[in-house]
Design a protein around this motif. Structure first.
Motif, PDB file in Angstrom:
ATOM      1  N   THR A 328      38.598  38.257  36.232  1.00 35.57           N
ATOM      2  CA  THR A 328      39.667  38.955  35.510  1.00 35.57           C
ATOM      3  C   THR A 328      39.121  40.109  34.692  1.00 35.57           C
ATOM      4  O   THR A 328      39.703  41.203  34.662  1.00 35.57           O
ATOM      5  CB  THR A 328      40.406  37.969  34.573  1.00 35.57           C
ATOM      6  N   ALA A 332      39.753  44.217  35.030  1.00 35.62           N
ATOM      7  CA  ALA A 332      40.251  44.978  33.878  1.00 35.62           C
ATOM      8  C   ALA A 332      39.258  46.017  33.396  1.00 35.62           C
ATOM      9  O   ALA A 332      39.582  46.833  32.527  1.00 35.62           O
ATOM     10  CB  ALA A 332      40.589  44.023  32.732  1.00 35.62           C
ATOM     11  N   CYS A 360      40.604  40.959  28.356  1.00 29.60           N
ATOM     12  CA  CYS A 360      40.530  41.066  29.818  1.00 29.60           C
ATOM     13  C   CYS A 360      41.884  40.801  30.478  1.00 29.60           C
ATOM     14  O   CYS A 360      42.220  41.405  31.502  1.00 29.60           O
ATOM     15  CB  CYS A 360      39.506  40.070  30.366  1.00 29.60           C
TER      16      CYS A 360
END
Length: 581
Positions: A328, A332, A360
């Motif tokens: 994740t 991001a 994130c």
């Protein structure tokens, strides 16, 4: 006489009455031999008291409630310090919503304990540490003081850790943890300047910090949008389906993190800042009502904030692996993505990892808002810890230090080990230190709870406001449960983290021998108050359980019964139906 003259006379009379109800710091005290001993002028929380408006009857008044608003919110800050926030997020990560009921009922239990402490201060005009000085002999009294100091220093260390981590997050790791620890020295002393602006402004500032926490953590809640039905179910159903030892230890840890021992000493002193005529039974009863209402509101706000934090990470991190969060963060493009290793271990959450996860998952602004909330939590706890230390020192030792010396004393002890860990170790060690401090403070709780229960159950102390039979039974049973739970938590923590260290086990065993013996002594004092006076006839040790005649007591005569001197600074204004009658 003109109206203005009448008004001036009334004002002068009120000021004289009010000044007689304040602790007499910074005065010339006459000793037996006629010599004068000048105490140092010290600015304290009580130098400015808050007037309570008169009402034609004792029916509920919003104006009166506003006058009593302040001490409860300062007290509630201990329920929102970085140690509590970390316990909340770990609870959500480990057990999802299943332990929310433990959090809620721990807060209710905390309210019952705070009520005991607050009533003690309102009724007697003396706070818990001052009464401990009058009741206990020298060695147990000093041991009590040391235990409360340990709790205060442990809480201060958690504030340092929280502030350092928040600065580390806000600066995008530019300010290293050790530098953040050093910065806490400076920001602590800036809070001392707030005293110069008056008591109500100081309380308003703490209200602002609590509001900041409500906004920041509330923002995270609405950003994450946890399952509200599961939140309500977690609050309503008092069981934990499919829970193991990890969930059990987390439940015990919640209780240890929520109820702070030094907070009872703090609250019993803070309520003395309101002007109450303690010779008027109805006014004292009215004051007790408003103090309880204000405390309930303050702890309800703290409960909502704690629930929000738990729910956010119950929704976001429960059963998540490090690899899940790592991926994740990569998507991001967050610079702190290396915080989580790319493995299949479940996430071991702490204050720093929680902020990175939020950044994130929900954008970098979520990380910064989380950091601001942690910063507010750390900073708001600083001054209340200072006040707790000041009240304990003045009460237990009759030692009056200027507040800057008091801050320097506790903050120096708190900073040295924290600085060493942040410089030579890593964030995970800092997080483990936070958990260890929660365990440490769990041990100290009986040394506040048992004295508070003893004094509030004593007719000699409380007069007509003594605990009723139901309150005595309920408080006693809860005390036994909380003490047993905390002892189990600490023993389990030591066995898990220091199992291979023989010397730690030997040291722990010796410590617990003395610890249990002291608990037996405090419990004996409580049992005597509850009616088991046979303990006072025990050969050689019975005299240590006897309850003194408080109205004849003063600081000098406790350890020197033949000394008839009385210090003006230690005789407080108390109601005619308790203590001095």
């Amino acid at each position: 006489m003109s109206n203005s003259d009448n008004q001036n006379a009334i004002t002068s009379e009120e000021e004289e009455l009010n000044s007689s109800q304040k602790p007499n710091y910074g005065v010339i005290n006459e000793t037996n031999d006629g010599n004068s001993a000048k105490t140092e002028d010290i600015d304290t929380y009580f130098m400015a008291t808050v007037a309570v408006p008169d009402t034609p009857s004792y029916s509920f008044s919003w104006r009166k409630l506003w006058a009593f608003t302040g001490p409860g919110f300062l007290m509630s800050i201990a329920y929102l310090d970085p140690g509590n926030i970390q316990s909340d997020l770990q609870s959500g990560t480990i057990a999802q919503y299943k332990l929310l009921w433990v959090l809620m009922w721990s807060t209710v239990l905390g309210l019952l304990m705070q009520r005991l402490a607050a009533r003690l201060g309102v009724v007697t005009g003396l706070h818990l540490a001052e009464l401990c000085y009058r009741r206990y002999h020298k060695m147990p009294r000093l041991f009590l003081w040391v235990m409360i100091e340990i709790a205060i220093i442990g809480s201060d260390m958690q504030e340092v850790i929280g502030t350092a981590i928040s600065l580390y997050l806000l600066s995008n790791r530019v300010i290293p943890l050790w530098a953040g620890v050093l910065i806490t020295i400076l920001d602590t002393f800036t809070f001392l300047l707030l005293d110069k602006y008056g008591l109500r402004k100081l309380e308003a500032f703490f209200g602002f910090l609590i509001t900041s926490m409500a906004i920041t953590f509330g923002y995270e809640y609405f950003k994450v949008q946890p399952n509200e039905l599961q939140v309500l179910e977690g609050l309503a159903l008092p069981f934990c389906k499919d829970c193991g030892s990890d969930e059990l230890m987390q439940a015990v840890g919640i209780i240890g993190a929520i109820i702070m021992p030094h907070n009872l000493y703090l609250h019993s002193a803070l309520v003395k800042s309101r002007k109450v005529n303690r010779n008027n039974k109805e006014e004292v009863r009215d004051a007790n009502r408003y103090v309880f209402i204000e405390s309930a509101i303050a702890l309800f706000v703290s409960l909502l904030i704690n629930i929000a934090v738990t729910a956010v990470f119950a929704h976001g991190l429960y059963q998540k692996t490090n690899a899940d969060v790592y991926e994740t963060c990569l998507r991001a493009n967050i610079s702190q993505s290396d915080t989580f290793p790319n493995d299949n271990q479940t996430v071991d959450a702490n204050l720093y990892k929680a902020g990175v996860f939020l950044g994130c998952t929900f954008g970098i602004e979520a990380l910064y808002i989380w950091a601001i909330g942690i910063f507010a939590a750390g900073q708001s706890s600083t001054m209340t810890g200072t006040y707790s230390g000041q009240f304990a020192m003045e009460g237990f030792l009759d030692l009056h230090w200027p507040r800057w010396k008091r801050v320097l004393f506790t903050r120096t002890i708190a900073i040295v080990p924290t600085l060493l860990i942040t410089y030579f170790q890593n964030l995970n060690n800092l997080s483990e230190m936070n958990d260890l401090l929660n365990a440490l403070m769990s041990l100290q709780l009986p040394f506040a709870l048992l004295p508070a229960l003893t004094f509030t159950s004593s007719p000699k102390v409380m007069g007509d406001f003594v605990n009723g039979f139901g309150n005595k039974v309920l408080a006693s049973v809860l005390s036994v449960v909380v003490i047993a739970v905390n002892l189990y938590f600490v023993l389990n923590y030591v066995s898990q983290h220091f199992a291979s260290n023989v010397w730690v086990f030997i040291g722990t065993g010796l410590f617990f021998i003395y610890y249990i013996l002291f608990l037996i002594y405090l419990s004996g004092c409580l049992l005597v108050v509850l009616g088991l006076t046979q303990l006072t006839k025990t050969p050689r040790i019975g005299k240590y359980f006897e309850e003194i005649d408080y109205k004849e007591c003063n600081y000098e005569s406790i350890d020197n019964p033949s000394d008839d001197t009385r210090s003006a600074s230690t005789i407080a204004a108390v109601p005619s139906n308790s203590l001095i009658s």
